[in-house]
Motif scaffolding. Structure first.
Motif, short mmCIF file in Angstrom:
data_model
loop_
_atom_site.label_atom_id
_atom_site.label_comp_id
_atom_site.label_asym_id
_atom_site.label_seq_id
_atom_site.Cartn_x
_atom_site.Cartn_y
_atom_site.Cartn_z
N ARG A 186 0.83 -1.20 0.00
CA ARG A 186 0.00 0.00 0.00
C ARG A 186 0.87 1.26 0.00
O ARG A 186 0.64 2.20 -0.77
N VAL A 187 1.89 1.28 0.84
CA VAL A 187 2.76 2.46 0.93
C VAL A 187 3.58 2.63 -0.36
O VAL A 187 3.74 3.73 -0.89
N LEU A 188 4.11 1.50 -0.88
CA LEU A 188 4.93 1.57 -2.10
C LEU A 188 4.11 2.02 -3.30
O LEU A 188 4.58 2.78 -4.15
N ASN A 189 2.88 1.56 -3.41
CA ASN A 189 2.02 1.99 -4.51
C ASN A 189 1.71 3.48 -4.42
O ASN A 189 1.67 4.19 -5.43
N LEU A 190 1.50 3.96 -3.20
CA LEU A 190 1.26 5.39 -3.02
C LEU A 190 2.51 6.20 -3.37
O LEU A 190 2.42 7.28 -3.98
N LEU A 191 3.65 5.67 -2.99
CA LEU A 191 4.91 6.34 -3.32
C LEU A 191 5.11 6.40 -4.84
O LEU A 191 5.49 7.46 -5.40
N LEU A 192 4.85 5.29 -5.53
CA LEU A 192 5.00 5.27 -7.00
C LEU A 192 4.08 6.28 -7.66
O LEU A 192 4.46 6.96 -8.62
N LYS A 193 2.88 6.42 -7.13
CA LYS A 193 1.95 7.39 -7.69
C LYS A 193 2.49 8.81 -7.56
O LYS A 193 2.45 9.61 -8.51
N SER A 194 3.04 9.12 -6.37
CA SER A 194 3.60 10.45 -6.15
C SER A 194 4.83 10.69 -7.04
O SER A 194 4.99 11.77 -7.62
N LEU A 195 5.69 9.67 -7.17
CA LEU A 195 6.92 9.83 -7.96
C LEU A 195 6.59 10.04 -9.44
O LEU A 195 7.24 10.85 -10.13
N ARG A 196 5.60 9.32 -9.94
CA ARG A 196 5.24 9.47 -11.36
C ARG A 196 4.66 10.86 -11.64
O ARG A 196 4.90 11.45 -12.71
N LEU A 197 3.85 11.38 -10.70
CA LEU A 197 3.32 12.73 -10.87
C LEU A 197 4.44 13.77 -10.86
O LEU A 197 4.45 14.72 -11.64
N LEU A 198 5.39 13.59 -9.95
CA LEU A 198 6.52 14.51 -9.89
C LEU A 198 7.37 14.45 -11.15
O LEU A 198 7.84 15.48 -11.66
N ASN A 199 7.57 13.23 -11.64
CA ASN A 199 8.37 13.07 -12.86
C ASN A 199 7.69 13.73 -14.06
O ASN A 199 8.35 14.23 -14.99
N GLU A 200 6.35 13.77 -14.00
CA GLU A 200 5.59 14.37 -15.10
C GLU A 200 5.62 15.89 -15.02
O GLU A 200 5.77 16.58 -16.03
N HIS A 201 5.51 16.46 -13.81
CA HIS A 201 5.42 17.91 -13.66
C HIS A 201 6.77 18.55 -13.36
O HIS A 201 6.99 19.73 -13.66
N TYR A 202 7.67 17.82 -12.73
CA TYR A 202 9.00 18.35 -12.41
C TYR A 202 10.05 17.33 -12.82
O TYR A 202 10.65 16.64 -11.97
N PRO A 203 10.26 17.14 -14.14
CA PRO A 203 11.15 16.09 -14.64
C PRO A 203 12.54 16.19 -14.02
O PRO A 203 13.12 17.26 -13.89
N ASP A 204 13.05 15.02 -13.62
CA ASP A 204 14.39 14.96 -13.03
C ASP A 204 14.82 13.49 -13.05
O ASP A 204 14.01 12.59 -12.81
N ALA A 205 16.06 13.26 -13.27
CA ALA A 205 16.58 11.89 -13.37
C ALA A 205 16.42 11.13 -12.05
O ALA A 205 16.27 9.90 -12.03
N LYS A 206 16.44 11.89 -10.93
CA LYS A 206 16.34 11.20 -9.64
C LYS A 206 14.99 10.51 -9.46
O LYS A 206 14.89 9.50 -8.76
#
Length: 782
Positions: free
Chosen positions: A485-505
């Protein structure tokens, strides 16, 4: 004075237990004797009275009841002769009655109003309206007088009767002692007086229904009572209130709050003022300092009012400190603003509507045991009369408060013995003996004597285990669900960030999150769990907090994740683990409660050592034998009863945990196992571990087997011996199996177990071979 005749109990007005006749002869005979002995002014009064009664003396009989009114003066002379000269008849409860008292012929106004005031019916003593009690009282009166006058036998039947009633104005109890003066009652015998011996009479009177037996031996038709009786009533409220407090303290009660209420009511009765209320507060201490227990302070007005403002504990500790340093009684007839500023506790009392307050320290053997409070919602002056009444009660209040202190200390000791050490009452005596022996040995700095070993030889062991089925697997599954549950929520947040604030990290964190999500899809070992937690909080968590600070608009993308990992163990990241833990606590709590109650039954059966061991479930060891209870002869029958209880208890525990299933937040089942060891062993107390352990190489084998059979499988199979809904009984010898089968069949007849019995061979364990088992199924249809 009152010449109006009336009955104490109208329903028994026609009752004629024995023949009676009104007579003044005994009275005049008494006065004539006193006249010969008295040479003071009283003698002239006695002569004056006798002159008036000359007519009755010559006639040889008393006037009829309907003639009494016409000679009220004669009755007034009797009253004057028999009553204290300076006592007012308005206050004196006095009456002249028939030889067997029921019909009142002449009385003081005070007595008449007490018994006959119909406007205040509940003022009347309760026993007067009790027909059966009054009948029994009459019989006891008659036979007590017969035995004393005719047989010179002083009966154990009391000459005093106590009446109580609730005052209509105050609601408080009043107590009166009724005394019947029989000095002027003469008993005439019709015919021959039956012979009686002292021992026979005494035995009858000590038996229930003794008076009924006397009626057969001494028929009342043999007797005639002549004369009159005099009834006086004495207010003994003060004495009875003190006695009631003493009885309440001496009686063993489980509810301390109820005991305090009884004592407080008796204190109010003692003061005879419903405006005065009382509070009692024992001073409880732990490790030398005050400790607050609201249950013990619930009868204190100060604690109750402070509790409303969340200040109860603070108020209690401050009160203890104050009275230990300056134990003086303090009285406040009124609570002014100036007094509130000086005394910290008065403000809350004033807000609660208290207008007068006093607190009196109570000492037990020169040490303060607590305080007694007096308070009222009216302004009162604590007069000396009130305090003088309470003086008689203070020693008893001191004992009550000290009992509460000792009860608190006993509760602490019981918890320590039960929860933290292996020392139990059944073996305490042995420790006492060894400790006393050690204390008697002379010691010095160069002679450090070791304390002796505590050993109990030839005790029979009983072992049982209730285990939560697959608890390790269930824990891991709950961990997997929470981590995913926590990892899926984290992946959702990371993908949104990668979309709006692209960064290799972000890509690197997404890859690592995906890797750990894959790991969480299977069994998570301890190392993986630590690494996942570190990644979620330190790696991913710090990056998301940083991006939120750098770009406030990113808060909606990262807050859901930061919120879930920022919560404590009660948060959403622990949902499944918390459900599992709650379910396990429900099972262990129910099982522990069952065995705590069962232990009382076992100790009553035969003193034994009973120790529970907390695992994922509950295990227990029981040891019993002559060496544990040397003063109680050990017989094989005790062991048999224990083994029957052991099997029965496993059935009851299985049913308890089965009933819990429908209310559990996570579905868990239990298994039940018993290890049968028919030979006695030796146990000793290990000082290093503060627990009992087996003694000797043979006995150690028993302990080894216990530890290795929890997950034992059937021979040539992968099936576990322990199964939900079943009880497994592990044994070595056929004799042990035969004994258990007998017990099993008893429970099958009681529909506690299903009919089938499985006879099973078990796999060989390390260093253990030849184990066998019986297995039976529990009948859940109770």
């Amino acid at each position: 004075m009152q010449t109006t005749s009336f009955y104490i109990n109208k329903s028994l007005s026609d009752l004629k237990l024995v023949e009676t006749a009104l007579s003044f002869k005994s009275f005049t005979d008494h006065l004539q004797q006193r006249l010969l002995e008295e040479h003071t002014v009283k003698g002239r009064f006695y002569r004056f009275v006798l002159d008036h009664f000359e007519e009755y003396m010559q006639a040889g009989h008393a006037p009829e009841a309907n003639q009494i009114k016409r000679d009220e003066y004669a009755l007034e002379l009797i009253y004057s002769a028999l009553s204290p000269a300076l006592l007012s008849e308005k206050d004196y409860l006095w009456a002249l009655s028939t030889p067997v008292p029921n019909k009142i012929l002449y009385s003081t106004d005070a007595f008449y109003e007490f018994v006959n005031d119909q406007a205040n019916d509940n003022v009347k003593p309760s026993i007067i309206s009790n027909k059966d009690a009054f009948y029994q009282q009459q019989l006891e009166y008659i036979y007590r007088l017969i035995l004393k006058r005719l047989y010179d036998f002083t009966s154990v039947l009391s000459n005093h009767v106590y009446y109580s009633y609730a005052n209509a104005h105050t609601g408080l109890s009043r107590y009166y002692r009724i005394h019947i003066d029989t000095s002027f009652v003469e008993i005439k015998v019709k015919g021959d007086l039956p012979e009686l011996d002292f021992e026979t009479i005494e035995n009858y009177l000590h038996e229930e229904g003794g008076v009924d037996i006397l009626m057969d031996i001494l028929p009342l038709s043999l007797f005639r009572f002549e004369g009159f009786s005099v009834i006086t009533m004495e207010d003994v409220t003060l004495r009875r209130s003190i006695d009631n407090i003493r009885e309440a303290i001496n009686n063993v009660v489980d509810n301390e709050e109820e005991l305090y209420k009884q004592v407080i009511y008796s204190l109010k009765t003692l003061t005879e003022d419903d405006n005065v209320n009382f509070g009692l507060l024992p001073f409880l201490k732990l490790n030398g300092g005050p400790v607050f227990d609201y249950a013990s302070g619930s009868q204190s007005i100060l604690i109750k009012t402070a509790q409303q403002y969340g200040l109860a504990e603070e108020m209690f500790c401050a009160l203890v400190d104050r009275y230990e340093s300056d134990p003086r009684a303090v009285f406040f007839s009124s609570i002014s603003e100036a007094k509130q500023q000086k005394y910290f506790f008065l403000k809350t009392l004033k807000q609660a509507g208290i207008k007068s307050y006093a607190v009196i320290p109570v000492f037990y053997h020169r040490h303060i045991a607590g305080v007694m409070e007096l308070y009222s919602e009216k302004e009162l002056v604590f007069y000396e009369n009130l305090l003088s009444r309470l003086e008689f009660a203070l020693p008893l209040i001191a004992q009550l408060l000290q009992n509460s202190v000792e009860h608190f200390n006993d509760r602490i000791d019981a918890v320590i013995k039960d929860k933290f050490t292996s020392l139990q009452p059944s073996v305490q005596w042995k420790f006492n003996e060894v400790a006393w022996k050690w204390l008697r040995i002379p010691k010095n700095k160069n002679n450090q004597v070791k304390i002796g070993n505590i050993v109990f030889s030839d005790v029979y062991p009983l072992y049982g285990a209730i285990d939560i089925r697959n608890s390790t697997i269930e824990r891991n599954l709950a961990l997997q669900q929470d981590m995913r549950r926590v990892l899926n929520l984290l992946l959702k947040s990371l993908r949104l960030l990668n979309e709006h604030y692209p960064d290799a990290k972000w890509k690197g964190l997404i890859e690592e999150s995906s890797k750990w999500l894959e790991v969480a899809g299977g069994f998570i070992n301890t190392s993986d769990e630590i690494q996942i937690e570190q990644f979620l909080e330190s790696d991913a968590g710090l990056h998301l907090m940083h991006i939120k600070q750098q770009y406030p608009d990113a808060a909606d993308m990262v807050d859901p994740y930061l919120d879930i990992i920022g919560r404590d163990c009660e948060g959403p990241a622990f949902t499944h683990r918390n459900r599992l833990e709650m379910a396990m606590q429900m099972i262990n709590g129910a099982v522990n409660n069952y065995f705590e109650q069962a232990e009382k039954h076992l100790q009553a059966l035969y003193p034994c050592y009973f120790e529970k061991i907390r695992t994922d479930g509950v295990e227990y060891d029981i040891y019993l034998g002559q060496s544990i209870a040397p003063k109680v002869t050990f017989q094989p029958g005790y062991l048999k009863q224990m083994r029957i209880w052991q099997l029965t208890s496993m059935v009851e525990v299985a049913r308890i945990t089965h009933r819990l299933l429908e209310n559990m937040p996570a579905s868990l089942q239990t298994t039940q196992m018993i290890f049968i060891h028919s030979m006695p062993i030796d146990i000793s107390f290990r000082n290093d571990e503060r627990r009992f352990d087996v003694e000797g190489s043979y006995n150690i084998r028993y302990e080894v087997i216990k530890k290795r059979i929890d997950k034992v499988q059937l021979a040539n199979s992968t099936e576990r011996l322990t199964q939900p809904g079943k009880i497994a009984l592990v044994y070595f010898t056929d004799g042990e199996a035969d004994e258990q089968v007998t017990y099993i069949k008893q429970l099958q007849q009681q529909n506690m177990l299903l009919p089938e019995i499985e006879y099973l061979e078990l796999e060989e364990l390390q260093g253990v071979a030849g184990l066998k088992a019986l297995r039976v199924s529990v009948n859940f249809e109770e």
